[in-house]
Design a protein around this motif. Structure first.
Motif, mmCIF file in Angstrom:
data_model
loop_
_atom_site.group_PDB
_atom_site.id
_atom_site.type_symbol
_atom_site.label_atom_id
_atom_site.label_comp_id
_atom_site.label_asym_id
_atom_site.label_seq_id
_atom_site.Cartn_x
_atom_site.Cartn_y
_atom_site.Cartn_z
ATOM 1 N N LEU A 350 0.745 -1.242 0.006
ATOM 2 C CA LEU A 350 -0.103 0.063 -0.175
ATOM 3 C C LEU A 350 0.848 1.315 -0.097
ATOM 4 C CD1 LEU A 350 -3.014 -0.248 -0.163
ATOM 5 C CD2 LEU A 350 -3.204 -0.257 2.497
ATOM 6 N N PHE A 351 1.872 1.105 0.919
ATOM 7 C CA PHE A 351 2.811 2.523 1.082
ATOM 8 C C PHE A 351 3.719 2.689 -0.470
ATOM 9 C CE2 PHE A 351 1.803 2.537 5.424
ATOM 10 C CZ PHE A 351 1.966 3.929 5.604
ATOM 11 N N THR A 352 3.889 1.487 -1.118
ATOM 12 C CA THR A 352 4.846 1.768 -2.018
ATOM 13 C C THR A 352 3.856 2.316 -3.239
ATOM 14 O OG1 THR A 352 4.462 -0.553 -2.649
ATOM 15 C CG2 THR A 352 6.604 0.043 -1.627
ATOM 16 N N ASN A 360 9.954 -1.437 -1.841
ATOM 17 C CA ASN A 360 9.523 -2.126 -0.766
ATOM 18 C C ASN A 360 10.365 -2.043 0.575
ATOM 19 O OD1 ASN A 360 7.485 -3.000 -2.408
ATOM 20 N ND2 ASN A 360 8.070 -5.174 -2.268
ATOM 21 N N SER A 361 11.755 -1.853 0.262
ATOM 22 C CA SER A 361 12.507 -1.839 1.404
ATOM 23 C C SER A 361 12.329 -0.504 2.220
ATOM 24 C CB SER A 361 13.997 -1.709 0.886
ATOM 25 O OG SER A 361 14.600 -2.846 -0.064
ATOM 26 N N ARG A 365 11.472 -0.388 6.170
ATOM 27 C CA ARG A 365 12.143 0.549 6.972
ATOM 28 C C ARG A 365 11.371 1.453 7.606
ATOM 29 N NH1 ARG A 365 15.383 3.114 3.066
ATOM 30 N NH2 ARG A 365 16.415 1.057 2.616
ATOM 31 N N LEU A 366 10.254 2.017 7.054
ATOM 32 C CA LEU A 366 9.308 3.106 7.550
ATOM 33 C C LEU A 366 8.498 2.248 8.608
ATOM 34 C CD1 LEU A 366 8.219 5.895 7.384
ATOM 35 C CD2 LEU A 366 6.335 4.876 5.976
ATOM 36 N N ILE A 382 5.510 -5.822 10.092
ATOM 37 C CA ILE A 382 6.020 -5.716 8.801
ATOM 38 C C ILE A 382 4.975 -6.507 7.725
ATOM 39 C CG2 ILE A 382 7.587 -6.706 7.116
ATOM 40 C CD1 ILE A 382 8.741 -4.273 8.508
ATOM 41 N N ASN A 383 4.546 -7.562 8.269
ATOM 42 C CA ASN A 383 3.462 -8.275 7.464
ATOM 43 C C ASN A 383 2.087 -8.011 7.608
ATOM 44 O OD1 ASN A 383 5.609 -10.106 6.565
ATOM 45 N ND2 ASN A 383 5.560 -10.952 8.488
ATOM 46 N N GLU A 384 1.783 -6.658 8.394
ATOM 47 C CA GLU A 384 0.386 -6.604 8.495
ATOM 48 C C GLU A 384 -0.401 -6.467 6.994
ATOM 49 O OE1 GLU A 384 -1.036 -4.881 11.624
ATOM 50 O OE2 GLU A 384 -2.677 -5.768 10.594
#
Length: 412
Positions: A350-352, A360-361, A365-366, A382-384
């Motif tokens: 979602l963020f990417t 993804n990295s 990291r975020l 991380i796996n949410e």
RNA sequence: GGGGAGAUUCCCGAGUGGCCAAAGGGGGCAGACUGUAAAUCUGUUGGCGUUCGCCUUCGUAGGUUCGAAUCCUACUCUCCCCA
């Protein structure tokens, strides 16, 4: 009557002038035609062009005649002033289309419709110049010795300056001369890096026509925190919403350093000086009010009142706790299909999908650093996975760090 | 035209056969502190999966070698000195 120069002086627009008193006198006694050039090197103007735009507007309001010169001809060469490297060459087509969109932006500041202000393009007289004639008529007035001594060329002398760039000054001086002959233009205004070019034009008019002309430059605007004025993480702060949305634009001004607020209000808004004086006296938290005013006013001028309002609302909705339900519609968004979301999408993905994270990295990291939020809920795993149950009004509000927001809207 | 120096990850700049995804600084991002400031401190900073790993990157193209950013060859570009 205020002569325009007073306005520019009290608002901090004046850095250098070739003859301040003579210019003042002329501006006071007659309608003066002045010009400012804009090179169409990009399809949108950016924050750096605001100073000249406001300066033109102030002078025009004082009753003088403005010429906005789009450098369709000179852009084919590229001004080396203050640059460390040669500018990339643009194609003629690109320049033409850039010039077209820049014209529209300039007209937000100067009204060309009433017939007073003038829009010109130097391609008109530069594109088909005869080289030999030009050398005989114009080139003879320029001393290479003198040109080499200019500060603007110093840097380039270190790294290399091509002949084509070295000619830029002649062409700009020639522009001034042409505008003088055509419109009686006696004043050129521009950034301080243009000083050499402006003076060259003034000299040329005196030599060829035996007439007085003037030059006025603006200070290079810097920010108190040392960051480059009008630079964002993505690059320049553009005036066109295709490159910088109204919301991002608003946010830029909203986040200006405290010390700069008053100065910027004077330079980048039309608010009365007395009012700005009051705003500038605000301290601590109160100064935020002045920043909002600054952001709103300039966004209004550049993007229109409606978009400025939306941007302000969106900012309030995102940042002001007491106003949890605001209008977020101006916050930029991406869409995602409803079916994909019902199956669940990883928070990372979602963020990417947004400009918040470019890989993804970075998203990982975020999250690891505790800066990722969805609908103000901190994402720690991380796996949410995010599914439809997270939706609020058919959208998700992603946040990276303290102040970067982006929306994800479900497409049905 | 002759001679010399150089091209490193976003930028500057170390690195001269394996310990190099590559020192250090800047910038960016995140955390703490706050006012959606500033300053400061901390962490992080090629990509993909994530214990271990894999892939791409040190001007370009080849070559030597078990192994190269580091050695060789050619090429491109930049700077400096001489003409």
């Amino acid at each position: 009557m205020r002569d325009g120069l007073e306005v520019l002086e009290e608002r901090g627009f004046v850095k250098q002038c070739t003859d301040l008193e003579a210019l003042r006198n002329r501006l006071h006694t007659e309608e003066v035609t002045f010009y400012c050039g804009f090179d169409p090197t990009h399809s949108s103007l950016h924050a750096g062009h605001l100073i000249p735009l406001f300066a033109m507007a102030h002078l025009a309001r004082a009753g003088h005649r403005a010429i906005a010169l789009v450098g369709g001809g000179t852009a084919r060469i590229g001004d080396p002033s203050g640059k460390t490297e040669m500018r990339q060459m643009l194609s003629v087509e690109e320049i033409k289309s850039n010039a077209q969109s820049i014209r529209e932006q300039i007209s937000r500041f100067i009204d060309f419709k009433k017939g007073k202000a003038i829009l010109e393009d130097n391609a008109k007289w530069l594109a088909n110049l005869n080289y030999i004639d030009f050398l005989r008529d114009i080139g003879r007035h320029f001393s290479v010795n003198r040109m080499l001594s200019y500060e603007t060329y110093k840097a380039r002398l270190e790294t290399g300056l091509t002949f084509i760039e070295f000619n830029y000054q002649l062409l700009q001086a020639y522009d001034f001369l042409v505008l003088f002959k055509k419109y009686g233009c006696r004043l050129q205004i521009g950034g301080d890096d243009q000083w050499g070019n402006i003076v060259a034009g003034m000299d040329l008019i005196r030599r060829v026509e035996g007439e007085e002309a003037y030059g006025l430059t603006f200070p290079l605007v810097t920010r108190a925190d040392g960051k480059k004025m009008g630079k964002t993480e993505e690059g320049a702060l553009f005036l066109n919403s295709n490159f910088t949305t109204a919301y991002e634009f608003y946010q830029y001004w909203r986040n200006v350093p405290d010390q700069d607020v008053e100065r910027f209000l004077l330079l980048y808004t039309f608010l009365p000086v007395e009012e700005i004086g009051k705003l500038g006296k605000l301290k601590d938290k109160e100064i935020n009010f002045a920043k909002e005013k600054l952001a709103f006013e300039i966004t209004k001028i550049v993007h229109g009142e409606e978009k400025a309002n939306n941007a302000r609302e969106a900012a309030k909705a995102a940042f002001d706790r007491s106003q949890a339900e605001g209008n977020r519609s101006a916050i930029p968004y991406v869409t995602v299909s409803g079916t994909a979301l019902s199956e669940g999408i990883s928070a990372i993905e979602l963020f990417t999908k947004t400009p918040l994270c470019s890989s993804n990295s970075e998203a990982r990291r975020l999250i690891n650093q505790g800066g990722a939020y969805i609908n103000e809920k901190k994402i720690t795993d991380i796996n949410e996975r995010i599914d439809s149950s997270w939706l609020e009004d058919d959208e998700l509000l992603l946040r990276a760090g303290k102040k970067r927001y982006f929306r994800v809207i479900v497409e049905v």
